[in-house]
Design a protein around this motif. Structure first.
Motif, PDB file in Angstrom:
ATOM      1  N   ASP A 371      27.837 -12.228  14.625  1.00  0.00           N
ATOM      2  CA  ASP A 371      29.018 -11.850  15.385  1.00  0.00           C
ATOM      3  C   ASP A 371      29.414 -13.055  16.231  1.00  0.00           C
ATOM      4  O   ASP A 371      28.562 -13.890  16.582  1.00  0.00           O
ATOM      5  N   ALA A 372      30.686 -13.162  16.542  1.00  0.00           N
ATOM      6  CA  ALA A 372      31.174 -14.266  17.367  1.00  0.00           C
ATOM      7  C   ALA A 372      32.322 -13.775  18.227  1.00  0.00           C
ATOM      8  O   ALA A 372      33.063 -12.864  17.846  1.00  0.00           O
ATOM      9  N   LYS A 373      32.460 -14.397  19.381  1.00  0.00           N
ATOM     10  CA  LYS A 373      33.536 -14.056  20.308  1.00  0.00           C
ATOM     11  C   LYS A 373      34.070 -15.331  20.951  1.00  0.00           C
ATOM     12  O   LYS A 373      33.432 -16.393  20.881  1.00  0.00           O
ATOM     13  N   ILE A 374      35.223 -15.205  21.587  1.00  0.00           N
ATOM     14  CA  ILE A 374      35.802 -16.278  22.392  1.00  0.00           C
ATOM     15  C   ILE A 374      35.694 -15.847  23.851  1.00  0.00           C
ATOM     16  O   ILE A 374      36.104 -14.741  24.214  1.00  0.00           O
ATOM     17  N   ILE A 375      35.104 -16.714  24.688  1.00  0.00           N
ATOM     18  CA  ILE A 375      34.994 -16.382  26.109  1.00  0.00           C
ATOM     19  C   ILE A 375      35.763 -17.400  26.943  1.00  0.00           C
ATOM     20  O   ILE A 375      35.946 -18.554  26.546  1.00  0.00           O
ATOM     21  N   SER A 376      36.207 -16.968  28.097  1.00  0.00           N
ATOM     22  CA  SER A 376      36.928 -17.838  29.024  1.00  0.00           C
ATOM     23  C   SER A 376      36.007 -18.940  29.529  1.00  0.00           C
ATOM     24  O   SER A 376      34.850 -18.680  29.896  1.00  0.00           O
ATOM     25  N   THR A 377      36.508 -20.176  29.572  1.00  0.00           N
ATOM     26  CA  THR A 377      35.700 -21.279  30.088  1.00  0.00           C
ATOM     27  C   THR A 377      35.559 -21.205  31.606  1.00  0.00           C
ATOM     28  O   THR A 377      34.687 -21.849  32.177  1.00  0.00           O
ATOM     29  N   GLU A 378      36.405 -20.402  32.251  1.00  0.00           N
ATOM     30  CA  GLU A 378      36.322 -20.259  33.709  1.00  0.00           C
ATOM     31  C   GLU A 378      35.417 -19.090  34.114  1.00  0.00           C
ATOM     32  O   GLU A 378      34.552 -19.222  34.978  1.00  0.00           O
ATOM     33  N   THR A 379      35.621 -17.921  33.466  1.00  0.00           N
ATOM     34  CA  THR A 379      34.919 -16.711  33.906  1.00  0.00           C
ATOM     35  C   THR A 379      33.726 -16.346  33.023  1.00  0.00           C
ATOM     36  O   THR A 379      32.862 -15.574  33.441  1.00  0.00           O
ATOM     37  N   GLY A 380      33.684 -16.861  31.792  1.00  0.00           N
ATOM     38  CA  GLY A 380      32.599 -16.521  30.877  1.00  0.00           C
ATOM     39  C   GLY A 380      32.731 -15.141  30.270  1.00  0.00           C
ATOM     40  O   GLY A 380      31.794 -14.654  29.630  1.00  0.00           O
ATOM     41  N   THR A 381      33.868 -14.502  30.442  1.00  0.00           N
ATOM     42  CA  THR A 381      34.083 -13.169  29.874  1.00  0.00           C
ATOM     43  C   THR A 381      34.934 -13.270  28.606  1.00  0.00           C
ATOM     44  O   THR A 381      35.738 -14.189  28.454  1.00  0.00           O
ATOM     45  N   PRO A 382      34.765 -12.300  27.670  1.00  0.00           N
ATOM     46  CA  PRO A 382      35.511 -12.356  26.408  1.00  0.00           C
ATOM     47  C   PRO A 382      37.014 -12.290  26.621  1.00  0.00           C
ATOM     48  O   PRO A 382      37.505 -11.600  27.524  1.00  0.00           O
ATOM     49  N   VAL A 383      37.750 -13.035  25.772  1.00  0.00           N
ATOM     50  CA  VAL A 383      39.214 -12.992  25.802  1.00  0.00           C
ATOM     51  C   VAL A 383      39.707 -12.544  24.436  1.00  0.00           C
ATOM     52  O   VAL A 383      39.136 -12.892  23.409  1.00  0.00           O
ATOM     53  N   GLU A 384      40.728 -11.742  24.405  1.00  0.00           N
ATOM     54  CA  GLU A 384      41.268 -11.203  23.155  1.00  0.00           C
ATOM     55  C   GLU A 384      42.155 -12.207  22.432  1.00  0.00           C
ATOM     56  O   GLU A 384      42.203 -12.251  21.205  1.00  0.00           O
ATOM     57  N   GLU A 385      42.882 -13.014  23.194  1.00  0.00           N
ATOM     58  CA  GLU A 385      43.794 -13.990  22.608  1.00  0.00           C
ATOM     59  C   GLU A 385      43.627 -15.319  23.321  1.00  0.00           C
ATOM     60  O   GLU A 385      43.158 -15.384  24.452  1.00  0.00           O
ATOM     61  N   GLY A 386      44.035 -16.382  22.623  1.00  0.00           N
ATOM     62  CA  GLY A 386      44.013 -17.698  23.245  1.00  0.00           C
ATOM     63  C   GLY A 386      42.727 -18.458  22.974  1.00  0.00           C
ATOM     64  O   GLY A 386      41.865 -18.038  22.197  1.00  0.00           O
TER      65      GLY A 386
END
Length: 545
Positions: A371-386
């Motif tokens: 599984d893989a996800k994209i996380i915010s480089t600032e908050t470390g939380t998953p982002v749906e887009e971007g």
């Protein structure tokens, strides 16, 4: 099972998950040696070595290692280039119960000493052309050395052989011939699927080596995934050109074909003519490469007159493949170019493109059980887009960095109770679940507040017909903080035309434009490369700083 977005483009003939076997690494070779004993396991510059012969060599060396008093809990280094000796040593160390330590053939003494201390190294197995560093370790730490000659496994070459492979060099320590001579088998040690089995070093972004600790499970699961995704069967012929000491070459070019009972045509060092002749003469079906190999291959003359009709799979890994190179490979081989993505920490690929739905400049979709996800480089939380940092989880994740608990802790992030590895790569996922890497988090250029991802510009620069290779770095600039600079290797036509650096800048301004294009271009004879064949952008970046 939760439906993932990428299941809509998943190959219809493959399952979504695999039940991986509970076994030790050495059992990957024991099984085909019984099933395909009289079949060629290796072709080494014309010398054909059958599975039964290969397995006998492994048993002999395994017994010798145990005779020396080494086994479970001990760590033994392999410092070799691609060769039968590498494969024999790899499985023999595993069968003895010891841990395999992968050591780059290009190691300097300072780094080798660090690895020896970090692992409490008990022995090194090498070949004569690389003996200096292992022997220096022997003299400094009294580490035993087994040393062989590459030419010992060559009889009548039928493709070009590097001169150093045929050289009759001096050896020290225990001769390879003694270590693998026939002797009563001392049996094997069963370590267990979750036992420490292999340590592979990565410099990461800091330059300080970090030992990635892998288990039998993580090594085996990655190799099996590589076999099944590529539909690798016992009738396949794999071109073993990608370095075995690196996880891409190890998983795809060595372990995957062994698991499948296929044949490996080994190249000790990359040579485009030897590779082409190997494809033609041995009827190679599968070839996984890195970008510099492809640049070299495509630069050869009269390729349209060569026979590549046996090829069934071509792919790349280790570094992003520029789009124009992948397209040229597809034109040459008439099959899709399949790009994958992985890390030393994941023992190789976590993502790979579906061959029927491949996208260029795309690392693909998470493979079996990942599984893989994209996380915010600032908050470390998953982002749906971007765009954000890519994080992954799956069966081949390492257990941690050797002797570095803080680095290990920082390498992971917890998402909904699941541990994900932070890759350090910036990317995004499209609406079909395909992942794209923009660049390394640490490589980003900040030009007057605008983010420039060098790998993206590298690829765009190759669209110029006179450019053979390009590497973009940030250079200090009093006005913008950092400016975009490209080191460029020209093809012969460009050199002959005496094209100027400013002409390249003007072309880039028109074709790339915006804040991304290089304002500075410097011609260079060749780009520095790492031991695995990747462009060593860090060296050029340090040069600028």
């Amino acid at each position: 099972m939760e439906k993932k977005k990428w299941f809509d483009i998943w190959p219809y003939y493959l399952p979504f998950t695999i039940d991986y076997p509970e076994m030790d690494i050495w059992e990957m070779l024991e099984s085909p040696s019984g099933l395909y004993g009289n079949k060629n396991a290796l072709v080494y510059y014309g010398n054909r070595i059958k599975y039964r012969e290969l397995w006998q060599n492994v048993k002999n060396l395994s017994t010798y290692i145990k005779m020396m008093g080494f086994g479970k809990g001990d760590r033994i280094g392999i410092m070799m280039q691609n060769s039968p000796q590498f494969i024999i040593s790899f499985f023999a160390i595993s069968r003895s119960g010891a841990t395999i330590v992968l050591m780059s053939p290009a190691l300097d003494m300072e780094t080798a000493e660090y690895i020896a201390r970090d692992t409490n190294l008990k022995m090194v197995i090498t070949t004569a052309e690389l003996l200096k560093v292992p022997w220096d370790l022997h003299e400094k730490f009294n580490i035993p050395v087994i040393c062989g000659l590459l030419k010992d496994y060559i009889k009548e070459p039928d493709i070009p052989v590097p001169e150093f492979v045929l050289a009759d060099l001096d050896i020290k320590g225990v001769p390879w011939s003694e270590a693998v001579e026939n002797r009563p088998d001392a049996g094997h040690i069963e370590s267990g699927a979750d036992a420490e089995a292999l340590i592979a070093y990565t410099s990461g972004t800091t330059g300080i080596p970090k030992g990635c600790v892998h288990t039998n499970r993580s090594v085996i699961s990655n190799a099996i995934g590589a076999s099944i995704w590529r539909r690798l069967t016992s009738s396949a012929i794999e071109l073993g050109a990608a370095p075995f000491f690196h996880v891409t070459g190890l998983s795809f070019s060595m372990l995957s074909p062994v698991y499948s009972g296929a044949t490996i045509a080994i190249l000790t060092r990359w040579n485009s003519e030897a590779a082409i002749e190997a494809i033609e003469k041995y009827r190679v079906t599968h070839f996984v490469s890195v970008a510099p190999m492809i640049v070299d291959l495509l630069n050869q003359k009269n390729l349209e007159n060569r026979d590549f009709s046996s090829m069934r799979f071509i792919g790349g890994g280790g570094a992003a493949m520029p789009e124009i190179l992948a397209e040229n490979m597809e034109d040459l081989f008439h099959i899709p170019f399949v790009e994958g993505y992985g890390m030393t920490e994941t023992m190789g690929q976590t993502h790979i493109n579906p061959p029927e739905h491949r996208k260029l400049q795309c690392i693909g979709i998470p493979q079996f059980g990942y599984d893989a996800k994209i996380i915010s480089t600032e908050t470390g939380t998953p982002v749906e887009e971007g765009t954000g940092e890519i994080v992954v989880t799956g069966p081949s994740l390492f257990t941690g960095y050797l002797n570095k608990p803080l680095d290990t802790m920082q390498a992971f992030v917890d998402i909904d109770g699941q541990k994900y590895l932070r890759t350090g790569d910036i990317g995004y996922m499209d609406n079909e679940g395909s992942f794209f890497v923009v660049d390394r988090l640490k490589r980003m250029i900040n030009r007057a507040g605008f983010k420039v991802w060098p790998a993206q510009v590298d690829s765009l620069m190759l669209k110029h017909s006179d450019i053979l290779e390009a590497c973009v770095v940030g250079t200090p600039d009093p006005r913008n903080g950092e400016e975009v600079k490209a080191y460029v290797v020209l093809r012969e036509p460009g050199r002959n035309k005496k094209i100027s650096e400013m002409e390249i800048v003007e072309w880039a301004k028109k074709e790339i434009g915006g804040y991304k294009y290089p304002r500075i271009v410097e011609f260079i004879e060749s780009l520095p490369k790492t031991a695995t064949g990747k462009v060593d952008w860090r060296k050029l970046q340090e040069r600028e700083k």
